[in-house]
Motif scaffolding. Structure first.
Motif, mmCIF file in Angstrom:
data_model
loop_
_atom_site.group_PDB
_atom_site.id
_atom_site.type_symbol
_atom_site.label_atom_id
_atom_site.label_comp_id
_atom_site.label_asym_id
_atom_site.label_seq_id
_atom_site.Cartn_x
_atom_site.Cartn_y
_atom_site.Cartn_z
ATOM 1 N N TYR A 97 -13.174 4.790 -50.285
ATOM 2 C CA TYR A 97 -11.827 4.249 -50.130
ATOM 3 C C TYR A 97 -11.410 3.333 -51.282
ATOM 4 O O TYR A 97 -10.229 3.275 -51.623
ATOM 5 N N ILE A 118 -7.951 4.095 -53.214
ATOM 6 C CA ILE A 118 -6.884 3.101 -53.384
ATOM 7 C C ILE A 118 -6.559 2.928 -54.864
ATOM 8 O O ILE A 118 -5.388 2.856 -55.248
ATOM 9 N N ARG A 125 -2.934 3.601 -56.594
ATOM 10 C CA ARG A 125 -2.218 2.555 -57.345
ATOM 11 C C ARG A 125 -1.816 3.063 -58.734
ATOM 12 O O ARG A 125 -0.712 2.768 -59.227
ATOM 13 N N ILE A 173 -1.801 4.148 -50.375
ATOM 14 C CA ILE A 173 -2.480 2.844 -50.484
ATOM 15 C C ILE A 173 -2.670 2.234 -49.101
ATOM 16 O O ILE A 173 -3.761 1.773 -48.740
ATOM 17 N N TYR A 203 -5.380 4.163 -46.966
ATOM 18 C CA TYR A 203 -6.781 3.931 -47.322
ATOM 19 C C TYR A 203 -7.191 2.476 -47.136
ATOM 20 O O TYR A 203 -8.360 2.199 -46.852
ATOM 21 N N LEU A 204 -6.247 1.551 -47.251
ATOM 22 C CA LEU A 204 -6.567 0.160 -46.898
ATOM 23 C C LEU A 204 -6.935 0.062 -45.418
ATOM 24 O O LEU A 204 -7.869 -0.660 -45.042
ATOM 25 N N ARG A 219 -10.278 1.391 -44.844
ATOM 26 C CA ARG A 219 -11.262 0.447 -45.401
ATOM 27 C C ARG A 219 -11.452 -0.770 -44.494
ATOM 28 O O ARG A 219 -12.348 -1.592 -44.722
ATOM 29 N N ALA A 250 -2.388 -3.487 -45.128
ATOM 30 C CA ALA A 250 -1.796 -2.168 -45.376
ATOM 31 C C ALA A 250 -0.347 -2.067 -44.943
ATOM 32 O O ALA A 250 0.447 -1.304 -45.514
ATOM 33 N N TYR A 255 2.758 -2.114 -47.389
ATOM 34 C CA TYR A 255 2.840 -0.929 -48.247
ATOM 35 C C TYR A 255 3.521 0.225 -47.508
ATOM 36 O O TYR A 255 4.388 0.909 -48.070
#
Length: 238
Positions: free
Chosen positions: A81, A85, A89, A111, A114-115, A118, A124, A127
């Motif tokens: 992850y 990310i 980005r 982003i 996957y945050l 994670r 997250a 975003y």
């Protein structure tokens, strides 16, 4: 799918013989996507990096960004992850440079997704909210559906199950309007997981069954995981 991969290798080889970099880039990207979908991530990374470089040589920064999202997905499927990310980005930077709001929405959603995976769902959420604003502004229905699914997923992981259902349901309705069969299954699965967390096993099973019907019809490998959910949570009323 093996025949598809073989066809794409032939297409890539033909493009290389003619020296058409744009055709080569598209062929390598598609071949990378085929490898990724079949679980061959090392081969996917090789093809996608090749496509990324070729799109750069022809000056197609938008498709570079979209290929970078493909690379992020490949990392995500490997549970890498941090790398996913980072790639998302970089894709966001490319989309910002060419003023592509639809691409920016896709990158921002990636982003956020996957945050969350994670273990950082609170981080997250901004975003994905920004991704939803952009996708709505440019009328990108697939991006809206994907982002709403992410927002529901974030609320689920924050333990905010009642807040998760409305974005999930809106995501599903959009995906049904678009006609994307496979992603409907994924959203049904997420909805089922949230109903289970709310203690409504019957509603959870209905959602999982809807997902499994689609996945079985597609002969998709994700069917086994959904079937396992149904097996673990048997309908006690039957």
């Amino acid at each position: 799918m093996a025949a598809v991969a073989a066809g794409q290798r032939i297409s890539a080889a033909a493009a290389e013989r003619t020296g058409e970099l744009d055709r080569q880039a598209h062929a390598h990207r598609w071949l990378g996507q085929v490898h990724r979908s079949q679980g061959r991530q090392p081969e996917a990374h090789i093809e996608l990096r090749r496509a990324f470089d070729l799109f750069g040589q022809v000056g197609d920064r938008t498709r570079q960004g979209r290929t970078q999202i493909d690379i992020a997905i490949a990392y995500g499927e490997e549970h890498a992850y941090v790398e996913a990310i980072a790639e998302a980005r970089l894709a966001l930077e490319l989309f910002e440079a060419v003023d592509d709001p639809s691409g920016q929405a896709t990158a921002l959603n990636s982003i956020g997704w996957y945050l969350t995976l994670r273990g950082e769902p609170r981080k997250a959420l901004p975003y994905c909210r920004r991704a939803l604003e952009l996708s709505r502004a440019c009328g990108n229905l697939p991006a809206q559906s994907s982002t709403l699914d992410s927002i529901g997923f974030i609320h689920h992981h924050l333990g905010e199950y009642h807040e998760a259902l409305p974005p999930y349901l809106e995501s599903l309705h959009l995906r049904q309007a678009i006609g994307d069969y496979f992603l409907q299954a994924e959203i049904h699965t997420h909805i089922g997981d949230t109903y289970l967390a709310l203690g409504d096993t019957l509603a959870a099973r209905r959602s999982w069954r809807a997902s499994l019907d689609i996945l079985d019809d597609l002969q998709h490998r994700d069917a086994d995981a959904v079937r396992a959910r149904l097996d673990r949570h048997q309908d006690k009323s039957s």
